[in-house]
Design an enzyme around this catalytic site. Sequence first.
Site, PDB file in Angstrom:
ATOM      1  N   CYS A  87       0.864  -1.142  -0.011  1.00 52.50           N
ATOM      2  CA  CYS A  87      -0.167  -0.036   0.080  1.00 52.50           C
ATOM      3  C   CYS A  87       0.772   1.086  -0.118  1.00 52.50           C
ATOM      4  O   CYS A  87       1.711   1.377   1.023  1.00 52.50           O
ATOM      5  CB  CYS A  87      -0.994   0.200   1.115  1.00 52.50           C
ATOM      6  SG  CYS A  87      -2.036   1.656   1.727  1.00 52.50           S
ATOM      7  N   CYS A  90      -0.020   3.828   2.652  1.00 46.66           N
ATOM      8  CA  CYS A  90       0.123   3.456   4.241  1.00 46.66           C
ATOM      9  C   CYS A  90       1.841   3.905   4.337  1.00 46.66           C
ATOM     10  O   CYS A  90       2.297   4.241   5.655  1.00 46.66           O
ATOM     11  CB  CYS A  90       0.104   2.016   4.219  1.00 46.66           C
ATOM     12  SG  CYS A  90      -1.501   1.326   3.978  1.00 46.66           S
TER      13      CYS A  90
END
Length: 163
Positions: A87, A90
Amino acid sequence: MAQRLLLRRFLSSIISRKPPQGRWAPLTHRAPQCSPGDLTVTPSQARSIYITRVCTTTFNIQDGPDFQDRVVNSETPVVVDFHAQWCGPCKILGPRLEKVVAKQHGKVVMAKVDIDDHTDLALEYEVSAVPTVLAIKNGDVVDKFVGIKDEDQLEAFLKKLIG
């Protein structure tokens, strides 16, 4: 190839050397007693060596019982970062969140949960997208957000959690 051979010879000569006896005081291990902002000083007899231990307020969740023990049963409010290695957002939010949590000097701690490793926790806490951040106080989810936030928004999020 020649560089690799030289490097091996150099490393083997260093490894095979024994330090002269009596020049340096042996290092002793002491169990860490850690609180935010700690500075541990370990001087030796020949010269002073100062070691700074950074006591982090961020930890990775290992399994369900670890989550139960360190997050749900925690007396300190916990920010839980549900993330994934793949991600992109993230990878941006994680360091930002760690920085803001560290500024709180132990008033709040941060747990990181990789959703690929702990799908059961992600399902239990209804994580449908990453990054998802939960604020848990006394075992209850008191606040939540999904996506990236800037540092000011993160600080406001933590202020609400701390009280």
